[in-house]
Motif scaffolding. Structure first.
Motif, PDB file in Angstrom:
ATOM      1  N   ILE A 146       0.889  -1.168   0.000  1.00  0.00           N
ATOM      2  CA  ILE A 146       0.000   0.000   0.000  1.00  0.00           C
ATOM      3  C   ILE A 146       0.919   1.207   0.000  1.00  0.00           C
ATOM      4  O   ILE A 146       1.844   1.281   0.810  1.00  0.00           O
ATOM      5  CB  ILE A 146      -0.913   0.006   1.241  1.00  0.00           C
ATOM      6  N   THR A 163      -0.382   7.176  -2.041  1.00  0.00           N
ATOM      7  CA  THR A 163      -1.312   8.002  -1.266  1.00  0.00           C
ATOM      8  C   THR A 163      -2.105   7.074  -0.336  1.00  0.00           C
ATOM      9  O   THR A 163      -2.125   5.860  -0.557  1.00  0.00           O
ATOM     10  CB  THR A 163      -2.284   8.769  -2.181  1.00  0.00           C
ATOM     11  N   SER A 203       1.886   5.558   9.969  1.00  0.00           N
ATOM     12  CA  SER A 203       0.934   4.948   9.031  1.00  0.00           C
ATOM     13  C   SER A 203       1.468   4.954   7.604  1.00  0.00           C
ATOM     14  O   SER A 203       0.688   4.882   6.657  1.00  0.00           O
ATOM     15  CB  SER A 203      -0.410   5.678   9.089  1.00  0.00           C
ATOM     16  N   GLN A 204       2.782   5.016   7.473  1.00  0.00           N
ATOM     17  CA  GLN A 204       3.334   5.054   6.106  1.00  0.00           C
ATOM     18  C   GLN A 204       3.093   3.728   5.389  1.00  0.00           C
ATOM     19  O   GLN A 204       3.013   3.691   4.172  1.00  0.00           O
ATOM     20  CB  GLN A 204       4.818   5.410   6.149  1.00  0.00           C
ATOM     21  N   ARG A 205       2.936   2.639   6.144  1.00  0.00           N
ATOM     22  CA  ARG A 205       2.645   1.347   5.518  1.00  0.00           C
ATOM     23  C   ARG A 205       1.261   1.339   4.879  1.00  0.00           C
ATOM     24  O   ARG A 205       0.927   0.413   4.138  1.00  0.00           O
ATOM     25  CB  ARG A 205       2.767   0.210   6.536  1.00  0.00           C
ATOM     26  N   TYR A 206       0.412   2.304   5.187  1.00  0.00           N
ATOM     27  CA  TYR A 206      -0.915   2.415   4.556  1.00  0.00           C
ATOM     28  C   TYR A 206      -0.952   3.548   3.534  1.00  0.00           C
ATOM     29  O   TYR A 206      -2.021   3.959   3.096  1.00  0.00           O
ATOM     30  CB  TYR A 206      -1.988   2.657   5.619  1.00  0.00           C
ATOM     31  N   GLY A 207       0.210   4.080   3.198  1.00  0.00           N
ATOM     32  CA  GLY A 207       0.249   5.123   2.185  1.00  0.00           C
ATOM     33  C   GLY A 207       0.074   6.531   2.720  1.00  0.00           C
ATOM     34  O   GLY A 207      -0.029   7.477   1.945  1.00  0.00           O
ATOM     35  N   LEU A 208       0.010   6.675   4.059  1.00  0.00           N
ATOM     36  CA  LEU A 208      -0.147   8.009   4.639  1.00  0.00           C
ATOM     37  C   LEU A 208       1.227   8.555   5.037  1.00  0.00           C
ATOM     38  O   LEU A 208       1.898   7.996   5.895  1.00  0.00           O
ATOM     39  CB  LEU A 208      -1.065   7.952   5.874  1.00  0.00           C
ATOM     40  N   THR A 226       4.402   7.954  -0.194  1.00  0.00           N
ATOM     41  CA  THR A 226       5.204   7.074   0.679  1.00  0.00           C
ATOM     42  C   THR A 226       6.032   6.084  -0.109  1.00  0.00           C
ATOM     43  O   THR A 226       6.947   5.477   0.421  1.00  0.00           O
ATOM     44  CB  THR A 226       4.285   6.278   1.617  1.00  0.00           C
TER      45      THR A 226
END
Lengths: 253, 344
Positions: A146, A149, B23-28, B253
């Motif tokens: 993931i 964004t 939360s970079q693992r979720y693209g944030l 990310t």
């Protein structure tokens, strides 16, 4: 700044130690392969699980991708060299058994205004839009990473017959919930944004929604299948999703 | 509660803090202030936590008015002309706006961002533990977007604490230091040499996601597409046209261009403060040096309260400080990353 992926698919020998690449003074890229590679991605996810199970003091967060694990750390607490030794050892230990992967069924409205590239994709691949949809729906996918964004979920497992180079001219804006294909990949895009991929459809599912529990729906390693819905159902589910419903179905796996 | 009303403001100005890592693992992306040391200096002056939320003010002018009570504030970062209701206002000191008074700021001088901290911080809804604006992700509070004229920030009324100043280490100039990698092996030796020897300028199209650089074209060894992997603040990626882009706090990310080098933590704020069109160079340093500098940077940030000084003769000092800033704009609180921290 669009997602760009190599088209190569190669297998790496399981026993190779990963390469440790410095990403500045506060992160290490643990690289298992340079390519999109099923074995490498499984090793990335395994190292990520191992680190979660046996935390190393100073590691602050991890970012799994197709081929590498980015490990953010605090250089005040641990040095590049010391962390590198620990990560190498952890990467070569037998992988802890994966918890049973969750399996999601994600509704998609294909074609028309929801998937403006479906007909062109069918032409490029010399078949019908229905056939493209059938092949895309038949896929059994895994969330490989993931990134880019919030909630943009890159899936591995796209049928070889759907591999197609990305668009020459990336679009500056594509809708939220877009389901698209690009190169050897397919993906679920959560927020509206730029993309060079081919848009096949849209899902009402929000893979990221701030005022909802959970905020992020998918985890790297989750399994995903798609189920076609008509435009009317899309509109209904889109309203429900906006109100905070998950809409995606968690399947018995 | 008092209010700080945005009377006028330019683009690229928003509420920022230490950001939201985790939360970079979720693209944030982790987001947060472009220049953390200046943010921390401003916050320290008004008694806040170092990385509390403050207003990050872009290169253009701005004006803020206190309403429903007095508001105590402090400015740090890129210097600019500043006055409160016609009285000169200094950087690197705390000051109080009486009810109805307006703090007016000119253009950034010698830097890009200034930080306006407010005593007790800004009221808002924490999102992933942060008020920082990330417009693309719809995050940030009290407004999930850059600030606009008419916006109102709810703040605590000024406590009446004695004003003070902060003594920051002298600014150091010099090249922006980088650690080579993670994909420097995707570039021929000549390209790496060119990257380190070349004169670079920051393009006017830069933003909180990335600074585009103008200069020599950096050639790749095997083309410009790699399989996406993770990015950090300061990743120097090189797309197909050979013009590097340095990734900033609102970056994606993950990214799919080879990354030739990474700006070190200690120099990131100074790099972020480099104004568009300004020339600069890079210099490669060892991992050991980069990590030693990172430790000094975090120690400097942690120990900022030790650098606070009382203001005995406020009127006199304010003039002196102002002259110091005008005369030696080099002083500027701006060049956070370059400040040498004192030896312990």
């Amino acid at each position: 700044m669009f997602p760009h992926e190599s088209e190569k698919v190669m297998a790496a020998p399981q026993s190779n130690p990963p390469r440790l690449l410095p990403s500045g003074d506060s992160a290490i890229t643990v690289e298992f392969s340079k390519n999109i590679d099923e074995v490498a991605n499984l090793r990335v996810l395994a190292l990520d699980r191992a680190l979660a199970g046996e935390p190393i003091a100073g590691v602050t967060e991890t970012v799994p991708t197709y081929r590498s694990l980015l490990v953010h750390y605090d250089p005040v607490k641990i040095s590049f060299d010391a962390l590198g030794v620990k990560l190498t050892a952890l990467a070569q230990k037998p992988a802890p058994s994966a918890a049973k992967a969750r399996r999601w069924r994600i509704p998609v409205t294909y074609g028309g205004e929801h998937g403006i590239d479906l007909e062109d994709v069918a032409k490029a691949l010399r078949t019908t839009p229905d056939d493209i949809v059938a092949r895309h729906v038949a896929g059994d996918y895994r969330v490989a990473m993931i990134g880019f964004t919030p909630g943009w979920s890159y899936l591995s497992g796209l049928d070889q017959s759907l591999h197609l180079s990305r668009r020459q001219n990336p679009r500056v804006m594509t809708p939220s919930g877009t389901i698209s294909i690009g190169g050897v990949q397919t993906g679920v895009q959560c927020l509206a944004g730029p993309s060079g991929w081919h848009l096949l459809g849209r899902t009402p599912v929000r893979t990221y929604q701030f005022h909802r529990d959970p905020i992020f729906l998918l985890e790297p390693g989750d399994r995903v299948t798609f189920s076609p819905i008509d435009a009317k159902t899309f509109a209904e589910q889109d309203r429900a999703a906006e109100a905070g419903e998950i809409v995606a179905e968690l399947m018995p796996s | 509660m008092s209010k700080l009303v945005v009377a006028s403001i330019g683009p690229a100005s928003s509420v920022q803090d230490g950001g939201r890592p985790g939360s970079q693992r979720y693209g944030l992306t982790s987001g947060g202030a472009m220049d953390r040391l200046s943010l921390a200096a401003a916050n320290t002056l008004v008694g806040n936590e170092a990385l509390a939320a403050a207003i990050e003010i872009g290169p253009f002018g701005a004006a803020f008015t206190a309403r429903d009570g007095a508001v105590r504030v402090a400015l740090a970062g890129s210097t600019r002309n500043a006055d409160i209701a016609g009285r000169a206002a200094a950087f690197d000191t705390s000051m109080t706006l009486a009810d109805g008074e307006t703090l007016t700021l000119g253009f950034a001088r010698g830097g890009a961002f200034s930080y306006l901290a407010i005593e007790s911080g800004i009221a808002g809804e924490l999102m992933f533990g942060s008020l920082a604006v990330n417009a693309r992700a719809g995050l940030g509070s009290p407004y999930p977007r850059p600030l606009q004229a008419g916006d109102e920030l709810q703040v605590k009324a000024a406590s009446g604490t004695a004003e003070r100043r902060i003594e920051l280490p002298a600014a150091a100039g010099g090249p922006i230091r980088v650690v080579m990698g993670p994909q420097d092996d995707e570039f021929p030796d000549e390209a790496k040499a060119l990257f380190l020897a070349g004169d670079w300028k920051i393009s006017a199209t830069s933003d909180r996601m990335g600074y585009r650089l103008e200069g020599a074209s950096i050639k790749h060894l095997h083309g410009h597409n790699i399989v996406s992997d993770g990015t950090v603040n300061g990743s120097v990626q090189v797309p197909g046209n050979g013009q590097p882009i340095v990734l900033m706090p609102d970056r994606g990310t993950t990214g799919g261009y080879p990354k030739i080098a990474t700006v070190i933590t200690a120099d990131f704020g100074r790099f972020a403060q480099t104004p568009a069109g300004h020339g600069f160079r890079f210099k490669a340093v060892s991992m050991a040096e980069a990590q030693a500098e990172a430790k000094k940077f975090w120690e400097l940030l942690r120990a900022l309260p030790d650098r606070l000084r009382p203001i005995e003769n406020f009127d006199l000092n304010i003039e002196a400080l102002r002259n110091a800033n005008v005369a030696g704009s080099a002083v500027s609180a701006v060049d956070a990353g370059t400040w040498q921290s004192p030896s312990p």
